[in-house]
Design a protein around this motif. Structure first.
Motif, PDB file in Angstrom:
ATOM      1  N   LEU A 142     -53.404 -11.108  18.302  1.00 26.45           N
ATOM      2  CA  LEU A 142     -52.602 -12.330  18.358  1.00 26.45           C
ATOM      3  C   LEU A 142     -53.535 -13.494  18.639  1.00 26.45           C
ATOM      4  O   LEU A 142     -54.256 -13.502  19.641  1.00 26.45           O
ATOM      5  CB  LEU A 142     -51.536 -12.233  19.447  1.00 26.45           C
ATOM      6  CG  LEU A 142     -50.698 -13.504  19.650  1.00 26.45           C
ATOM      7  CD1 LEU A 142     -49.791 -13.751  18.443  1.00 26.45           C
ATOM      8  CD2 LEU A 142     -49.866 -13.422  20.923  1.00 26.45           C
ATOM      9  N   THR A 145     -58.236 -10.108  26.492  1.00 19.14           N
ATOM     10  CA  THR A 145     -57.755 -11.470  26.251  1.00 19.14           C
ATOM     11  C   THR A 145     -58.907 -12.439  26.437  1.00 19.14           C
ATOM     12  O   THR A 145     -59.832 -12.186  27.228  1.00 19.14           O
ATOM     13  CB  THR A 145     -56.615 -11.861  27.221  1.00 19.14           C
ATOM     14  OG1 THR A 145     -57.107 -11.794  28.572  1.00 19.14           O
ATOM     15  CG2 THR A 145     -55.430 -10.926  27.079  1.00 19.14           C
ATOM     16  N   LEU A 197     -52.463  -3.523  26.222  1.00 19.60           N
ATOM     17  CA  LEU A 197     -53.341  -4.698  26.179  1.00 19.60           C
ATOM     18  C   LEU A 197     -54.795  -4.255  26.217  1.00 19.60           C
ATOM     19  O   LEU A 197     -55.214  -3.528  27.123  1.00 19.60           O
ATOM     20  CB  LEU A 197     -53.046  -5.632  27.364  1.00 19.60           C
ATOM     21  CG  LEU A 197     -53.837  -6.945  27.358  1.00 19.60           C
ATOM     22  CD1 LEU A 197     -53.411  -7.808  26.184  1.00 19.60           C
ATOM     23  CD2 LEU A 197     -53.639  -7.708  28.664  1.00 19.60           C
ATOM     24  N   THR A 225     -53.844 -17.818  18.807  1.00 19.46           N
ATOM     25  CA  THR A 225     -53.177 -19.111  18.792  1.00 19.46           C
ATOM     26  C   THR A 225     -54.212 -20.214  18.637  1.00 19.46           C
ATOM     27  O   THR A 225     -55.340 -20.109  19.121  1.00 19.46           O
ATOM     28  CB  THR A 225     -52.363 -19.364  20.090  1.00 19.46           C
ATOM     29  OG1 THR A 225     -53.251 -19.679  21.161  1.00 19.46           O
ATOM     30  CG2 THR A 225     -51.533 -18.145  20.454  1.00 19.46           C
ATOM     31  N   ALA A 231     -48.671 -16.874  24.346  1.00 16.64           N
ATOM     32  CA  ALA A 231     -49.812 -15.959  24.424  1.00 16.64           C
ATOM     33  C   ALA A 231     -49.842 -15.233  25.766  1.00 16.64           C
ATOM     34  O   ALA A 231     -50.068 -14.013  25.819  1.00 16.64           O
ATOM     35  CB  ALA A 231     -51.113 -16.731  24.206  1.00 16.64           C
ATOM     36  N   LYS A 232     -49.609 -15.959  26.851  1.00 16.53           N
ATOM     37  CA  LYS A 232     -49.627 -15.310  28.168  1.00 16.53           C
ATOM     38  C   LYS A 232     -48.466 -14.341  28.317  1.00 16.53           C
ATOM     39  O   LYS A 232     -48.610 -13.269  28.912  1.00 16.53           O
ATOM     40  CB  LYS A 232     -49.581 -16.360  29.279  1.00 16.53           C
ATOM     41  CG  LYS A 232     -49.739 -15.754  30.662  1.00 16.53           C
ATOM     42  CD  LYS A 232     -50.074 -16.782  31.717  1.00 16.53           C
ATOM     43  CE  LYS A 232     -50.386 -16.107  33.048  1.00 16.53           C
ATOM     44  NZ  LYS A 232     -50.827 -17.064  34.079  1.00 16.53           N
ATOM     45  N   ASP A 237     -56.401 -17.075  22.792  1.00 14.42           N
ATOM     46  CA  ASP A 237     -55.614 -18.309  22.849  1.00 14.42           C
ATOM     47  C   ASP A 237     -56.489 -19.542  22.701  1.00 14.42           C
ATOM     48  O   ASP A 237     -57.606 -19.596  23.233  1.00 14.42           O
ATOM     49  CB  ASP A 237     -54.860 -18.372  24.186  1.00 14.42           C
ATOM     50  CG  ASP A 237     -54.069 -19.655  24.338  1.00 14.42           C
ATOM     51  OD1 ASP A 237     -53.134 -19.873  23.553  1.00 14.42           O
ATOM     52  OD2 ASP A 237     -54.398 -20.463  25.232  1.00 14.42           O
ATOM     53  N   TYR A 257     -56.218 -13.405  30.912  1.00 17.99           N
ATOM     54  CA  TYR A 257     -54.887 -14.028  31.020  1.00 17.99           C
ATOM     55  C   TYR A 257     -54.392 -14.094  32.470  1.00 17.99           C
ATOM     56  O   TYR A 257     -53.598 -14.971  32.824  1.00 17.99           O
ATOM     57  CB  TYR A 257     -53.872 -13.245  30.171  1.00 17.99           C
ATOM     58  CG  TYR A 257     -53.340 -12.000  30.838  1.00 17.99           C
ATOM     59  CD1 TYR A 257     -52.125 -12.001  31.505  1.00 17.99           C
ATOM     60  CD2 TYR A 257     -54.065 -10.811  30.827  1.00 17.99           C
ATOM     61  CE1 TYR A 257     -51.645 -10.863  32.137  1.00 17.99           C
ATOM     62  CE2 TYR A 257     -53.604  -9.680  31.448  1.00 17.99           C
ATOM     63  CZ  TYR A 257     -52.387  -9.703  32.101  1.00 17.99           C
ATOM     64  OH  TYR A 257     -51.925  -8.568  32.726  1.00 17.99           O
ATOM     65  N   VAL A 294     -46.961 -12.568  25.916  1.00 20.17           N
ATOM     66  CA  VAL A 294     -47.279 -11.359  25.146  1.00 20.17           C
ATOM     67  C   VAL A 294     -48.331 -10.528  25.882  1.00 20.17           C
ATOM     68  O   VAL A 294     -48.215  -9.297  25.959  1.00 20.17           O
ATOM     69  CB  VAL A 294     -47.763 -11.732  23.734  1.00 20.17           C
ATOM     70  CG1 VAL A 294     -48.262 -10.496  22.994  1.00 20.17           C
ATOM     71  CG2 VAL A 294     -46.641 -12.398  22.945  1.00 20.17           C
ATOM     72  N   ALA A 295     -49.338 -11.189  26.453  1.00 20.38           N
ATOM     73  CA  ALA A 295     -50.380 -10.460  27.182  1.00 20.38           C
ATOM     74  C   ALA A 295     -49.795  -9.729  28.384  1.00 20.38           C
ATOM     75  O   ALA A 295     -50.116  -8.566  28.638  1.00 20.38           O
ATOM     76  CB  ALA A 295     -51.480 -11.425  27.620  1.00 20.38           C
ATOM     77  N   VAL A 321     -55.363 -10.589  22.650  1.00 19.81           N
ATOM     78  CA  VAL A 321     -54.760 -11.929  22.656  1.00 19.81           C
ATOM     79  C   VAL A 321     -55.861 -12.965  22.846  1.00 19.81           C
ATOM     80  O   VAL A 321     -56.553 -12.968  23.870  1.00 19.81           O
ATOM     81  CB  VAL A 321     -53.706 -12.068  23.771  1.00 19.81           C
ATOM     82  CG1 VAL A 321     -53.121 -13.479  23.768  1.00 19.81           C
ATOM     83  CG2 VAL A 321     -52.593 -11.036  23.599  1.00 19.81           C
ATOM     84  N   VAL A 368     -53.469  -4.261  21.790  1.00 19.03           N
ATOM     85  CA  VAL A 368     -53.249  -5.674  21.483  1.00 19.03           C
ATOM     86  C   VAL A 368     -54.365  -6.522  22.088  1.00 19.03           C
ATOM     87  O   VAL A 368     -54.694  -6.389  23.268  1.00 19.03           O
ATOM     88  CB  VAL A 368     -51.888  -6.141  22.029  1.00 19.03           C
ATOM     89  CG1 VAL A 368     -51.660  -7.618  21.686  1.00 19.03           C
ATOM     90  CG2 VAL A 368     -50.762  -5.283  21.455  1.00 19.03           C
TER      91      VAL A 368
END
Length: 806
Positions: free
Chosen positions: A464, A356, A353, A466, A340-341, A434, A284, A343-344, A432, A430
């Motif tokens: 997460l 990603t 984190l 997307t 997304a960015k 995307d 990210y 949240v990251a 992520v 987390v």
């Protein structure tokens, strides 16, 4: 997809606070899973609350001072059992301060519990103790109060978001439920004795529950941007001497940061981790994603607050918060990558984190599954020294796993070595991912299956994801019980319009326009409110429309900001994005060239080459490297790309910028003959063939034996043992050509190669093939040689078959 420029700025925790890792106790308190009791229990709790007033009087008779004649046995027992310290009155005062500060800001639904909690405090006020547990409880009450103060300080009550008020309400209700549960547990044994010496474990349990409640409040609001990490850090530092557990956690994580700083270099140099073929641009915070901005401050509050509650499991009464996967889907340009960015970034700021991966169809290594697991393992190894050691050990013990199928790679490199450590985390980890829709099929489906069956099964992990709602992906993630799906286009129009208004109002403010057009006649101009409202309406809930329109308005091309805005406001409400791109092409066309004419044909050919090459490049090149690669096809490259500023993003403003497409909706538009004007329409296969020729031409001109000029004495040494190489002749354009010529050849999709292409291929194969292998080795890409040759042979064989059949 990558919403490259939907919003600017962001309400993120400052990078200077990145190492301030604020979490609370790891263990989930007893009873945390019971925050939604059965209907019978709820009726019982309601009856208990109604009896509180009556109970207070009983406690006063048991514990309070007697009037004349007070010498009864009960009074004597009470006076000998409960110490006379004044700690609890201070605790009660702290809690009352918390409630008095919170009640004006919480929603009506939570005011009942707040008022009931005040009654409970009156009950506990009768029990007095000076135990250490009470000191901890007092400190936690003060910490809760200061957390609320940090959330609301400096803000007008009327401007506080409903999400923040609801979060504060959840915090107060959590305190209320904790104390009420204690009341229920000890009601029959007289709650006046809850805080006395013989029941210190009750206070410890209350402290543990308050830790968990506060942790959820922090995570939820740090993710949504309602709190800034520096504020939380300052609050905690004032209590670390008393809050031993939190203090220990903070200190442990500070030591972790120091250790990580001391050992990161070793990890990067580790032979084991170097075997991971990770994708740097997928992170990210990579340079390739520099133009993807986080959410503009004050926007996406409701959505981010919901994601924060999902990560922290705050709303335990909602089954969705217990699901490990959160799928955020929506149409192009609606803001998925921006969310997304954001949240990251926020998760990284609180050490939550894990990894990603931002997919992109414009980059070969970010549109396939080959480097997915390697990238996850590499990022995990970098974010935590213990994880890195475990992963490196797994690679050393099972080197063959690096080349197995994805599921086995993930099991061996990530799941098996890390599961035990993840179970001990204080906060969720987390991940992520995307724009999964931009991963080529069937790789996209394979990765989604891995996420559902393996990644989400890791302990204490949240994912997460997307994507655009592509049918093949949508069927799979909507059919699993592990995913909570949110359709971004379903957000109420008023909320999205309000977010777009905040974004446009800031960037079109007189002060910002003065800064953008300083020294020009437009510095004193500013749009009127009705014009900005009309622009919001035209956006039709698409952030990419607002962002692209803003770039055109604030650019120095065309007839100036006022005329550009008027031009945009004249667009038809429907198909706004298409009409906007059509208007951008019109503005980019030189006004001093007649149509039709020879000059127009020449300019149009240069435009086709410049935009076509930019679209089909496997990764962006600097303007000088792109000019050399395309020589002599285009002589007007820089001026054309510079004039498309509203849809192309230069990485820097220096003399050699690198242009990258803002958003995937522009390639969608310019390659669609149904919506793009015919003269501007790009045929991708044509430009892939053109770039394949340019790559072959570049290699035939620049490749040579011993290109890095290694001395005779060193020519038989291993690469790792060679002295520093002279890579001056491995230019940026040659580097690109060596690695990507076969990809462009395969995507040309032409039935026959022309004579020029055949001649270039013949020269490369007969003269420079060995030189090509040598260049790949010096670039550290020799392991890709087989796949490159295989792609080239596949393309050539298909052309031969077509030719023979013909």
């Amino acid at each position: 997809m990558s919403e490259a420029t939907e919003t600017h700025g962001g309400n993120t925790a400052g990078s200077s606070e990145h190492n301030t890792l604020i979490v609370s106790r790891a263990a989930t308190p007893v009873g945390a899973s019971e925050s939604r009791p059965s209907s019978g229990t709820r009726r019982f709790l309601a009856r208990v609350e109604k009896k509180i007033d009556k109970t207070i009087n009983v406690f006063k008779r048991k514990v309070g001072p007697k009037e004349k004649g007070a010498g009864s046995r009960e009074a004597s027992e009470a006076s000998t059992t409960a110490p006379t310290g004044k700690t609890w009155p201070i605790v009660a005062q702290a809690l009352k301060m918390t409630l008095s500060g919170a009640v004006p800001f919480i929603l009506d639904a939570f005011k009942g519990p707040a008022e009931a909690l005040l009654k409970i405090i009156d009950v506990f006020e009768q029990a007095k103790s000076n135990k250490e547990e009470m000191e901890d409880l007092k400190a936690r009450c003060n910490l809760l109060n200061e957390s609320i103060v940090n959330a609301i300080k400096g803000r007008d009550e009327r401007l506080l978001s409903a999400e923040l008020k609801e979060s504060i309400g959840h915090l107060v209700k959590g305190i209320h439920d904790m104390f009420l549960a204690t009341m229920v547990g000890y009601l029959t044994a007289m709650a006046a004795y809850v805080m006395v010496e013989d029941n210190s474990e009750v206070v410890n349990e209350a402290n543990e529950k308050l830790d968990w409640i506060l942790q959820c409040f922090w995570i939820e609001n740090l993710i949504s941007g309602a709190l800034v990490l520096s504020d939380v850090h300052q609050t905690v530092e004032g209590h670390t001497l008393v809050l031993g557990d939190i203090h220990k956690t903070v200190q442990d994580q500070k030591r972790w940061v120091v250790q990580l700083c001391a050992t990161t270099d070793n990890h990067f140099k580790s032979v084991a981790l170097d075997k991971l073929k990770h994708v740097p641009g997928a992170a990210y915070d990579s340079q390739e994603l520099a133009k993807v901005n986080p959410c503009f401050e004050g926007t996406r509050l409701k959505l981010l607050a919901g994601i924060g509650r999902w990560i922290s499991n705050t709303a335990l009464e909602e089954q969705e918060t217990r699901k490990p996967i959160y799928v955020l889907d929506g149409i192009a340009g609606i803001g998925k990558s921006t969310v997304a960015k954001t949240v990251a970034q926020h998760a990284a700021a609180i050490n939550s984190l894990g990894a990603t991966f931002f997919f992109s169809r414009d980059h070969a290594d970010r549109q396939q599954a080959a480097g997915f697991v390697h990238t996850i393992a590499y990022q995990l190894a970098c974010c935590n020294a213990s994880y890195g050691k475990a992963i490196a050990t797994a690679i050393d013990d099972h080197p063959g796993s690096l080349h197995k199928i994805m599921a086995q790679q993930f099991s061996t490199l990530v799941a098996e070595p890390l599961s035990g450590m993840l179970m001990q985390r204080a906060t969720p980890l987390v991940f992520v991912f995307d724009a999964l829709d931009e991963c080529a099929q069937p790789d996209g489906s394979d990765i989604l299956s891995l996420i559902i069956t393996s990644v989400s099964q890791l302990p204490n992990v949240k994912v997460l994801l997307t994507t655009r709602p592509e049918l093949v992906l949508r069927i799979e993630y909507q059919s699993t019980s592990l995913a909570n799906c949110f359709h971004l286009q379903d957000i109420e129009a008023l909320i999205v319009d309000s977010d777009i208004w905040l974004y446009l109002d800031y960037h079109l403010s007189p002060s910002n326009i003065q800064k953008m057009f300083k020294g020009t006649k437009w510095s004193s101009w500013a749009p009127e409110r009705p014009q900005k409202e009309q622009l919001v309406s035209l956006s039709n809930r698409l952030f990419i429309f607002a962002s692209t329109a803003l770039k055109l308005i604030l650019s120095h091309q065309g007839l100036g900001p006022e005329k550009n805005l008027t031009s945009i406001l004249g667009l038809e409400p429907k198909q706004g994005m298409v009409k906007l791109y059509q208007r951008i092409l019109e503005i980019a066309t030189p006004m001093n060239i007649l149509r039709p004419s020879k000059d127009w044909d020449l300019w149009l050919a240069d435009f086709q080459t410049a935009i076509g090459a930019t679209i089909v490049l496997q990764h962006p090149l600097s303007i000088k490297a792109l000019e050399k690669l395309l020589e002599p096809v285009s002589s007007n490259l820089e001026s054309i790309l510079n004039n498309m500023h509203s849809v192309l993003a230069p990485f820097d403003d220096g003399p050699n910028p690198t242009y990258k497409i803002h958003h995937k909706s522009f390639p969608d538009f310019v390659t669609n003959a149904e919506v793009c004007p015919q003269e501007f329409c790009i045929k991708e296969s044509k430009h892939h063939l053109q770039l394949a020729k340019c790559c072959l031409e570049t290699m035939n001109q620049q490749l040579c034996f011993n290109i890095c000029q290694v001395s005779i004495a060193d020519q038989y040494k291993e690469l790792a043992q060679l002295p520093e190489l002279n890579k001056e002749k491995l230019t940026e354009e040659l580097n690109y050509a060596v690695c990507n010529w076969a990809t462009h050849l395969g995507r040309s999709n032409l039935k026959f190669f022309d004579k020029e292409t055949k001649q270039l291929l013949k020269q490369f194969a007969t003269v420079h093939l060995v030189h090509w292998f040598e260049a790949l080795a010096y670039l550290g890409q020799l392991d890709t040689a087989f796949s490159i040759v295989q792609a080239a042979l596949t393309a050539l064989v298909s052309k031969v078959k077509v030719s023979l059949n013909g």
